[in-house]
Write an enzyme that holds these catalytic residues in place. Sequence first.
Site, PDB file in Angstrom:
ATOM      1  N   HIS A  18      29.054  22.961 -10.752  1.00  0.00           N
ATOM      2  CA  HIS A  18      30.336  23.762 -10.377  1.00  0.00           C
ATOM      3  C   HIS A  18      30.016  25.028  -9.597  1.00  0.00           C
ATOM      4  O   HIS A  18      29.505  25.900 -10.430  1.00  0.00           O
ATOM      5  CB  HIS A  18      31.111  23.894 -11.701  1.00  0.00           C
ATOM      6  CG  HIS A  18      32.434  24.418 -11.413  1.00  0.00           C
ATOM      7  ND1 HIS A  18      32.652  25.702 -12.062  1.00  0.00           N
ATOM      8  CD2 HIS A  18      33.619  24.133 -10.494  1.00  0.00           C
ATOM      9  CE1 HIS A  18      33.892  26.045 -11.563  1.00  0.00           C
ATOM     10  NE2 HIS A  18      34.447  24.855 -10.898  1.00  0.00           N
ATOM     11  N   ARG A  19      30.215  25.417  -8.460  1.00  0.00           N
ATOM     12  CA  ARG A  19      30.057  26.533  -7.769  1.00  0.00           C
ATOM     13  C   ARG A  19      28.564  26.976  -7.761  1.00  0.00           C
ATOM     14  O   ARG A  19      28.077  28.095  -7.834  1.00  0.00           O
ATOM     15  CB  ARG A  19      30.788  27.864  -8.441  1.00  0.00           C
ATOM     16  CG  ARG A  19      32.348  27.490  -8.496  1.00  0.00           C
ATOM     17  CD  ARG A  19      33.013  28.667  -9.256  1.00  0.00           C
ATOM     18  NE  ARG A  19      34.496  28.177  -9.627  1.00  0.00           N
ATOM     19  CZ  ARG A  19      35.339  28.983 -10.310  1.00  0.00           C
ATOM     20  NH1 ARG A  19      34.913  30.126 -10.662  1.00  0.00           N
ATOM     21  NH2 ARG A  19      36.447  28.422 -10.559  1.00  0.00           N
ATOM     22  N   GLU A  45      28.697  21.815  -5.449  1.00  0.00           N
ATOM     23  CA  GLU A  45      30.058  21.964  -5.405  1.00  0.00           C
ATOM     24  C   GLU A  45      30.383  23.379  -4.614  1.00  0.00           C
ATOM     25  O   GLU A  45      29.817  24.525  -4.860  1.00  0.00           O
ATOM     26  CB  GLU A  45      30.762  22.049  -6.787  1.00  0.00           C
ATOM     27  CG  GLU A  45      32.169  21.798  -6.540  1.00  0.00           C
ATOM     28  CD  GLU A  45      33.149  22.889  -6.713  1.00  0.00           C
ATOM     29  OE1 GLU A  45      34.386  22.650  -6.514  1.00  0.00           O
ATOM     30  OE2 GLU A  45      32.821  23.971  -7.211  1.00  0.00           O
ATOM     31  N   ASP A  47      33.312  25.770  -2.704  1.00  0.00           N
ATOM     32  CA  ASP A  47      34.832  26.062  -2.361  1.00  0.00           C
ATOM     33  C   ASP A  47      34.723  26.553  -0.892  1.00  0.00           C
ATOM     34  O   ASP A  47      33.895  27.695  -0.785  1.00  0.00           O
ATOM     35  CB  ASP A  47      35.393  26.991  -3.562  1.00  0.00           C
ATOM     36  CG  ASP A  47      35.655  26.493  -4.808  1.00  0.00           C
ATOM     37  OD1 ASP A  47      35.820  25.278  -4.949  1.00  0.00           O
ATOM     38  OD2 ASP A  47      35.034  27.076  -5.751  1.00  0.00           O
ATOM     39  N   HIS A  60      35.324  31.326  -4.057  1.00  0.00           N
ATOM     40  CA  HIS A  60      36.307  30.497  -4.755  1.00  0.00           C
ATOM     41  C   HIS A  60      37.609  31.077  -4.432  1.00  0.00           C
ATOM     42  O   HIS A  60      38.477  30.462  -4.313  1.00  0.00           O
ATOM     43  CB  HIS A  60      36.074  30.475  -6.336  1.00  0.00           C
ATOM     44  CG  HIS A  60      36.976  29.993  -7.284  1.00  0.00           C
ATOM     45  ND1 HIS A  60      38.135  30.600  -7.434  1.00  0.00           N
ATOM     46  CD2 HIS A  60      37.381  28.435  -7.587  1.00  0.00           C
ATOM     47  CE1 HIS A  60      38.982  29.823  -8.337  1.00  0.00           C
ATOM     48  NE2 HIS A  60      38.520  28.773  -7.999  1.00  0.00           N
ATOM     49  N   GLU A 127      35.327  21.711  -1.409  1.00  0.00           N
ATOM     50  CA  GLU A 127      36.738  21.794  -1.550  1.00  0.00           C
ATOM     51  C   GLU A 127      37.257  22.619  -0.379  1.00  0.00           C
ATOM     52  O   GLU A 127      36.829  23.740  -0.137  1.00  0.00           O
ATOM     53  CB  GLU A 127      36.896  22.325  -2.936  1.00  0.00           C
ATOM     54  CG  GLU A 127      38.448  22.868  -3.241  1.00  0.00           C
ATOM     55  CD  GLU A 127      38.852  23.022  -4.598  1.00  0.00           C
ATOM     56  OE1 GLU A 127      37.780  23.207  -5.332  1.00  0.00           O
ATOM     57  OE2 GLU A 127      39.871  23.496  -4.816  1.00  0.00           O
ATOM     58  N   LYS A 129      39.762  25.104   0.013  1.00  0.00           N
ATOM     59  CA  LYS A 129      40.610  26.106  -0.936  1.00  0.00           C
ATOM     60  C   LYS A 129      41.863  26.415   0.106  1.00  0.00           C
ATOM     61  O   LYS A 129      41.703  27.048   1.116  1.00  0.00           O
ATOM     62  CB  LYS A 129      39.740  27.182  -1.077  1.00  0.00           C
ATOM     63  CG  LYS A 129      38.835  26.880  -2.568  1.00  0.00           C
ATOM     64  CD  LYS A 129      39.937  27.271  -3.807  1.00  0.00           C
ATOM     65  CE  LYS A 129      39.166  26.663  -5.182  1.00  0.00           C
ATOM     66  NZ  LYS A 129      39.687  25.907  -6.120  1.00  0.00           N
ATOM     67  N   GLN A 163      37.114  17.584  -1.570  1.00  0.00           N
ATOM     68  CA  GLN A 163      38.094  17.474  -2.717  1.00  0.00           C
ATOM     69  C   GLN A 163      39.070  18.589  -2.183  1.00  0.00           C
ATOM     70  O   GLN A 163      38.966  19.585  -1.566  1.00  0.00           O
ATOM     71  CB  GLN A 163      37.451  17.985  -3.997  1.00  0.00           C
ATOM     72  CG  GLN A 163      36.614  19.158  -3.865  1.00  0.00           C
ATOM     73  CD  GLN A 163      36.120  19.578  -5.163  1.00  0.00           C
ATOM     74  OE1 GLN A 163      36.538  19.805  -6.121  1.00  0.00           O
ATOM     75  NE2 GLN A 163      34.792  20.505  -4.875  1.00  0.00           N
ATOM     76  N   ASP A 256      29.385  24.168 -15.154  1.00  0.00           N
ATOM     77  CA  ASP A 256      28.650  25.305 -14.763  1.00  0.00           C
ATOM     78  C   ASP A 256      27.046  25.182 -15.357  1.00  0.00           C
ATOM     79  O   ASP A 256      26.195  26.121 -14.901  1.00  0.00           O
ATOM     80  CB  ASP A 256      29.183  26.686 -15.190  1.00  0.00           C
ATOM     81  CG  ASP A 256      30.533  26.983 -14.770  1.00  0.00           C
ATOM     82  OD1 ASP A 256      30.982  26.438 -13.700  1.00  0.00           O
ATOM     83  OD2 ASP A 256      31.318  27.720 -15.649  1.00  0.00           O
TER      84      ASP A 256
HETATM   85  O1  G3P Z   1      36.826  21.529  -7.797  1.00  0.00           O
HETATM   86  C1  G3P Z   1      36.997  21.179  -9.161  1.00  0.00           C
HETATM   87  C2  G3P Z   1      37.057  22.534  -9.985  1.00  0.00           C
HETATM   88  O2  G3P Z   1      36.048  23.491  -9.370  1.00  0.00           O
HETATM   89  C3  G3P Z   1      38.633  22.905  -9.526  1.00  0.00           C
HETATM   90  O3  G3P Z   1      38.759  24.167  -9.844  1.00  0.00           O
HETATM   91  O4  G3P Z   1      39.291  26.445  -9.458  1.00  0.00           O
HETATM   92  O5  G3P Z   1      37.128  25.952 -10.109  1.00  0.00           O
HETATM   93  O6  G3P Z   1      37.765  25.315  -8.017  1.00  0.00           O
HETATM   94  P1  G3P Z   1      38.222  25.504  -9.303  1.00  0.00           P
HETATM   95 CA    CA Z   2      36.189  23.876  -6.966  1.00  0.00          CA
END
Ligand code: G3P
Ligand code: CA
Length: 268
Positions: A18-19, A45, A47, A60, A127, A129, A163, A256
């Site tokens: 995540h990120r 991942e 954003d 993000h 993603e 955003k 996503q 994370d």
């Molecule tokens: O993309 C899944 C999750 O990352 C969504 O929440 O705010 O961390 O992008 P966020």
């Molecule tokens: Ca995300």
Amino acid sequence: HVDAHSLLSPLRFVNIAHRGGSGYAPEHTIFAYEIGEQLNSDYIEIDLQMTKDGHLVAMHDSDVSRTTNGVGKVKDYTLEELKQLDAGSWFYDKHPHYFQAEFIGATVPTLEEIFNTFGQHANYYIETKTPEMYPDMVHTLIETLESYGFTDPVLPDGKIIIQSFSKDSLLEIHKLAPDIPLIQLLKLDKKAKLSKNELDKIKTYATGIGINYKALTKNMVHDILQAGLLIHPYTVNDKKDMERLLNWGVDGMFTDYPDRLNEVINNK
Ligand code: G3P
Ligand code: CA
């Protein structure tokens, strides 16, 4: 038609950094993505936001102030201006234990830089955003994917996943590039329900659902799987939560801390 080894197979579990490995390095920097890879995650991942001059960058927030030393909106910066910002030093206040001097002066990466650095071997979970702020985002994303050969049908299923919380954005992608697997992100309130009808609707354009894990119940997981959708809860950092969700049969998780998730998987 998805084979059992595919990243999209319901028989395969995926670990999504995540990120990047953002527990250990400043999110959405090359450092974070490298750590995610070193910790054996399956996906980086990303954003996406977009600069004033139309470059896709990894961040993000639509505002630069939390994760850089700048202020204001990404969309008001040219790429050259954005590149002046320090996207690494802030991490000291978040996680002094994991801070490394090399993070100082880390820059905001473009999507192209990420692809150039991690190449064809990595898998990317991208993603869109706040796509309503960026009318050209989807078009530019698809063009970039095409120019890197990431829409080539010979690539493994699920090498690229897109996503979004925005259904409109996903539908736009689906129209332009119908073969790219899509994940509908949802943020549900606790005790919210997902109807069979809603799930069937999502299934017409998406391969699966990404959902906040705190709102998730065992029954919901069952219903989502029953509808033929994958389920990837976010953002799961505690091993107890990971274990519970794994027992419920989820297909992957955003974390994370990809090392923690691997430990939980291997102890099973
Ligand atoms: O993309 C899944 C999750 O990352 C969504 O929440 O705010 O961390 O992008 P966020
Ligand atoms: Ca995300």
